[in-house]
Scaffold this motif. Structure first.
Motif, PDB file in Angstrom:
ATOM      1  N   GLU A   1       0.917  -1.159   0.030  1.00 28.08           N
ATOM      2  CA  GLU A   1      -0.181   0.005  -0.033  1.00 28.08           C
ATOM      3  C   GLU A   1       0.854   1.214   0.040  1.00 28.08           C
ATOM      4  N   ALA A   2       0.506   2.168  -0.816  1.00 30.83           N
ATOM      5  CA  ALA A   2       1.288   3.505  -0.843  1.00 30.83           C
ATOM      6  C   ALA A   2       0.851   4.380   0.257  1.00 30.83           C
ATOM      7  N   ARG A   3       0.753   3.674   1.515  1.00 30.19           N
ATOM      8  CA  ARG A   3       0.519   4.488   2.575  1.00 30.19           C
ATOM      9  C   ARG A   3       1.331   4.524   3.770  1.00 30.19           C
ATOM     10  N   HIS A   4       1.008   5.261   4.816  1.00 30.84           N
ATOM     11  CA  HIS A   4       1.855   5.243   6.061  1.00 30.84           C
ATOM     12  C   HIS A   4       1.635   4.344   7.092  1.00 30.84           C
ATOM     13  N   TYR A   5       1.793   2.970   7.106  1.00 28.68           N
ATOM     14  CA  TYR A   5       1.435   1.997   7.652  1.00 28.68           C
ATOM     15  C   TYR A   5       2.870   1.294   7.996  1.00 28.68           C
ATOM     16  N   THR A   6       3.696   1.081   7.142  1.00 31.55           N
ATOM     17  CA  THR A   6       4.833   0.146   7.386  1.00 31.55           C
ATOM     18  C   THR A   6       5.967   1.256   7.979  1.00 31.55           C
ATOM     19  N   LEU A   7       6.046   2.279   7.855  1.00 31.23           N
ATOM     20  CA  LEU A   7       6.941   3.129   8.440  1.00 31.23           C
ATOM     21  C   LEU A   7       6.608   3.218   9.948  1.00 31.23           C
ATOM     22  N   PRO A   8       5.554   3.494  10.514  1.00 29.67           N
ATOM     23  CA  PRO A   8       5.027   3.694  11.835  1.00 29.67           C
ATOM     24  C   PRO A   8       5.289   2.225  12.591  1.00 29.67           C
ATOM     25  N   ILE A   9       5.183   1.002  11.671  1.00 26.99           N
ATOM     26  CA  ILE A   9       5.549  -0.258  12.208  1.00 26.99           C
ATOM     27  C   ILE A   9       6.918  -0.388  12.751  1.00 26.99           C
ATOM     28  N   LEU A  10       7.787   0.220  11.948  1.00 20.92           N
ATOM     29  CA  LEU A  10       9.434   0.341  12.300  1.00 20.92           C
ATOM     30  C   LEU A  10       9.515   1.164  13.648  1.00 20.92           C
ATOM     31  N   TRP A  11       8.808   2.438  13.626  1.00 15.77           N
ATOM     32  CA  TRP A  11       9.067   3.217  15.024  1.00 15.77           C
ATOM     33  C   TRP A  11       8.200   2.492  16.108  1.00 15.77           C
ATOM     34  N   ILE A  12       7.085   1.626  15.803  1.00 13.87           N
ATOM     35  CA  ILE A  12       6.684   0.895  16.942  1.00 13.87           C
ATOM     36  C   ILE A  12       7.484  -0.191  17.199  1.00 13.87           C
ATOM     37  N   LEU A  13       8.286  -0.724  16.589  1.00 14.21           N
ATOM     38  CA  LEU A  13       9.273  -1.778  17.016  1.00 14.21           C
ATOM     39  C   LEU A  13      10.436  -1.487  17.917  1.00 14.21           C
ATOM     40  N   ALA A  14      10.824  -0.005  17.352  1.00 16.48           N
ATOM     41  CA  ALA A  14      11.788   0.459  18.159  1.00 16.48           C
ATOM     42  C   ALA A  14      11.411   1.062  19.487  1.00 16.48           C
ATOM     43  N   SER A  15       9.958   1.566  19.715  1.00 17.28           N
ATOM     44  CA  SER A  15       9.692   2.004  20.751  1.00 17.28           C
ATOM     45  C   SER A  15       9.100   1.016  21.727  1.00 17.28           C
ATOM     46  N   LEU A  16       8.911  -0.286  21.100  1.00 17.59           N
ATOM     47  CA  LEU A  16       8.595  -1.224  21.965  1.00 17.59           C
ATOM     48  C   LEU A  16      10.066  -1.903  22.597  1.00 17.59           C
ATOM     49  N   ALA A  17      10.956  -1.837  21.906  1.00 19.23           N
ATOM     50  CA  ALA A  17      12.353  -2.309  22.593  1.00 19.23           C
ATOM     51  C   ALA A  17      12.678  -1.388  23.692  1.00 19.23           C
ATOM     52  N   LEU A  18      12.623  -0.169  23.616  1.00 21.95           N
ATOM     53  CA  LEU A  18      12.632   0.767  24.618  1.00 21.95           C
ATOM     54  C   LEU A  18      11.659   0.799  25.769  1.00 21.95           C
ATOM     55  N   TRP A  19      10.369   0.296  25.522  1.00 20.53           N
ATOM     56  CA  TRP A  19       9.473   0.159  26.538  1.00 20.53           C
ATOM     57  C   TRP A  19       9.786  -1.122  27.223  1.00 20.53           C
ATOM     58  N   LEU A  20      10.371  -2.138  26.661  1.00 22.78           N
ATOM     59  CA  LEU A  20      10.659  -3.233  27.249  1.00 22.78           C
ATOM     60  C   LEU A  20      11.888  -3.058  28.349  1.00 22.78           C
ATOM     61  N   GLN A  21      12.983  -2.108  27.855  1.00 22.49           N
ATOM     62  CA  GLN A  21      13.981  -1.871  28.855  1.00 22.49           C
ATOM     63  C   GLN A  21      13.344  -1.116  29.948  1.00 22.49           C
ATOM     64  N   ALA A  22      12.482  -0.090  29.894  1.00 17.94           N
ATOM     65  CA  ALA A  22      11.807   0.562  30.748  1.00 17.94           C
ATOM     66  C   ALA A  22      11.171  -0.239  31.845  1.00 17.94           C
ATOM     67  N   VAL A  23      10.310  -1.466  31.260  1.00 10.97           N
ATOM     68  CA  VAL A  23       9.575  -2.240  32.127  1.00 10.97           C
ATOM     69  C   VAL A  23      10.716  -2.885  32.909  1.00 10.97           C
ATOM     70  N   ARG A  24      11.851  -3.584  32.372  1.00 10.58           N
ATOM     71  CA  ARG A  24      12.788  -4.245  33.082  1.00 10.58           C
ATOM     72  C   ARG A  24      13.491  -3.367  34.235  1.00 10.58           C
ATOM     73  N   SER A  25      13.704  -2.095  33.850  1.00 10.97           N
ATOM     74  CA  SER A  25      14.439  -0.990  34.652  1.00 10.97           C
ATOM     75  C   SER A  25      13.460  -0.949  35.998  1.00 10.97           C
ATOM     76  N   LEU A  26      12.222  -1.079  36.028  1.00  8.73           N
ATOM     77  CA  LEU A  26      11.335  -0.812  37.102  1.00  8.73           C
ATOM     78  C   LEU A  26      11.809  -1.720  38.263  1.00  8.73           C
ATOM     79  N   GLN A  27      12.082  -3.080  37.662  1.00  6.55           N
ATOM     80  CA  GLN A  27      12.480  -4.019  38.715  1.00  6.55           C
ATOM     81  C   GLN A  27      14.165  -4.162  39.003  1.00  6.55           C
ATOM     82  N   GLY A  28      14.704  -3.140  38.440  1.00  9.66           N
ATOM     83  CA  GLY A  28      16.123  -3.203  38.719  1.00  9.66           C
ATOM     84  C   GLY A  28      16.992  -4.360  37.889  1.00  9.66           C
TER      85      GLY A  28
END
Length: 585
Positions: A176-203
């Protein structure tokens, strides 16, 4: 097998993560993914939203197309056939005429400059869609990396990459010539950092200042690509809040302050788009998503649509084939695959708690549990908006991109972090079966037997040219549509584009149709504009009325009677179009 919620620093990858076999396997997934996404890329017709991408990315405007007067095919297609303007004009036109942020359109503008002058219409179609292909292929190694980070398992990482490679939904979005696969890349990167944040809460991880800055940057870019990225961020924030409350006895305060800093920074970066986001809420362009009052079984429609969307993340069969028997068989096959997958996940529960057991205050959640929590929250957000605000987000499967990457990673951990034996292909037998079924789904997409374009202008064009008289001269043809926004302009553009591609004058010997965008500020306006135009047209005239449902039927009938326009056949409907031909004498 390693702990699914390892305290190992994220920048440390065991040697097996860099083994040649692992890189070769990932490269093969990317090659397969590229081939699937390029398969028949220019074969499917451009539809309304893709014309919006083309017009705005070229720096042009829909407002240059004349309204309330008869125009030629070339005049209608002028905004997509003229040389591109500047990138600044892309932003100006987009923010004044549309309801989307500009990052994807600016990138597409730069990408299209590489394709300028290389060929005709088919080349331009490949050009504008191929950027989505590129982002879709890049999502494969990004998914691999996120799954590896979450599980420290090559088996899980390769299965997740395979799911992203073969997912029918992923292949559909990539074409699709639309803006969906680019935000999927941003989501993957954001989820990686979110996972680090979850882990950091428990040290279990030290959430560093560079990670905070990276998270803010990724989130800001995601919002600048698609406003629905904010739903991903909302799900992440709620999941973090639940983790912080549930395991508050061992909460790391330093991590909490850095997470709050990331939230504040993201809010500041996203606030830039707040005026446009608020305007989009009440825009004519978004009113299609608002549903009227539901009654009876209509309340179940969003649930059925949501379930269908979830299934296509993994599986799809030829449910849009011409044969009724094939359609019924495909539907039954999808039901069977869904039941089998639910059973498989039920028998793979150990994959979610590998190395941790059930989450307790003493034992933080595993990565698999964290991703399942995130997906559940995202689904509840979608259903809450749908039922609570009347915005039916389930009616367009493409909006599931918001939590699609998290679904794939959760399933990969769920299935492959269990204790099933591994085949010589490095995955368990159920995982291989899922990938084979997903491959059938992606082949269904690329052969146009499923996930067909949202609108089908090619079907309308075939109907128009099926009415060509056996003997020349053919009468003039006028195609008219009731116009409210550039959405209707895009629908007519799609018809004109398909005519120029498949029925050129040089091949048919028949003059191209002419077009009318009958603008309606009030419902009756389009009928009045049509009356004025028909009064000046030569006869005989073949008139095709497109999407006139919003015009008062009595007034429209009166105009057609006064202009002696008689129906040639009954009205018909295809995706995105309701049309009826008339002969005006």
């Amino acid at each position: 097998m390693g702990d699914s919620f390892s305290a190992t620093p994220m920048n440390h990858v065991p040697p097996r993560g860099r083994s040649p076999a692992a890189w070769i396997g990932l490269l093969l997934w990317m090659l397969v993914g590229t081939g699937l996404r390029l398969w028949g890329l220019a074969d499917k017709p451009l539809w309304t939203d893709e014309f919006a991408t083309l017009v705005f990315s070229l720096g042009h405007s829909f407002q240059t197309v004349p309204l309330n007067q008869v125009i030629s095919l070339d005049a209608l297609l002028a905004p997509v056939q003229q040389p591109p303007n500047s990138a600044s004009q892309v932003i100006t036109n987009l923010l004044s005429e549309s309801n989307h942020p500009p990052l994807y359109f600016v990138l597409t503008h730069l990408w299209l400059r590489l394709w300028t002058g290389l060929g005709g219409q088919s080349t331009l179609v490949v050009g504008v869609r191929s950027l989505s292909v590129l982002f879709g292929v890049l999502a494969i190694p990004a998914t691999y990396s996120l799954a590896w980070m979450a599980s420290r398992s090559q088996r899980v990482a390769h299965f997740a990459a395979g799911l992203m490679t073969l997912s029918p939904f992923a292949v559909y979005l990539s074409q699709e010539a639309r803006h969906y696969t680019l935000p999927i890349l941003w989501i993957l990167a954001s989820l990686a950092l979110w996972l680090q944040a979850v882990r950091s809460l428990q040290g279990q991880h030290r959430f560093t200042i560079p990670e905070v800055a990276a998270w803010i940057s990724v989130n800001t870019l995601g919002i600048a690509t698609h406003y629905f990225f904010t739903l991903t961020l909302l799900a992440e924030a709620i999941a973090l809040l639940i983790v912080a409350i549930a395991w508050r006895s061992n909460l790391q305060r330093s991590a909490l302050w850095r997470i709050l800093a990331a939230i504040v920074g993201t809010a500041a970066g996203g606030a830039v788009w707040l005026p446009w986001l608020l305007g989009a809420h009440d825009s004519e362009l978004t009113r299609w998503i608002y549903q009227g009052d539901r009654s009876g079984l209509g309340w179940l429609d969003p649930l059925g649509q949501a379930i269908a969307g979830w299934i296509t993340m993994l599986y799809l069969l030829p449910i849009q084939a011409a044969s009724t028997a094939v359609v019924i068989g495909s539907a039954l096959g999808l039901v069977g695959l869904t039941i089998w997958t639910i059973w498989l996940l039920g028998s793979s529960r150990s994959g979610l708690v590998q190395g941790r057991g059930t989450a307790t205050p003493a034992h933080p959640p595993s990565s698999g549990q964290a991703f399942v929590l995130l997906v559940a929250i995202a689904v509840l957000i979608f259903l809450g908006i749908t039922y609570g605000l009347g915005m039916d987000l389930t009616s367009a499967f493409r909006y599931n991109f918001v939590y699609f990457p998290a679904v794939l990673v959760a399933i990969a951990i769920w299935v492959e972090q269990s204790d099933r034996p591994v085949t010589r292909w490095g995955l368990s037998r159920p995982a291989l079966m899922m990938l084979m079924a997903a491959l059938l789904g992606s082949l269904t997409v690329v052969t146009n037997l499923g996930y067909q374009k949202t609108h089908r202008p090619d079907r309308v064009v075939d109907a128009i040219y099926a009415q060509v008289p056996a003997q020349a001269p053919a009468p003039e043809t006028l195609v008219a549509i009731a116009h409210r926004t550039h959405g209707q302009t895009g629908r007519l553009m799609a018809i004109a584009w398909d005519i120029q591609e498949r029925y050129p004058v040089s091949a048919t010997g028949r003059p191209a149709p002419q077009f009318l965008l009958a603008h309606q500020q009030q419902p009756i306006d389009a009928a009045n504009r049509l009356d004025d135009v028909l009064s000046d047209r030569p006869r005989p005239l073949q008139l095709w009325l497109i999407n006139m449902q919003t015009v008062p039927p009595r007034r429209l009938e009166a105009v057609l009677d006064d202009q002696t326009c008689l129906p040639i056949q009954d009205a018909a409907s295809v995706d995105g179009y309701r049309y009826q031909p008339f002969e005006c004498r």
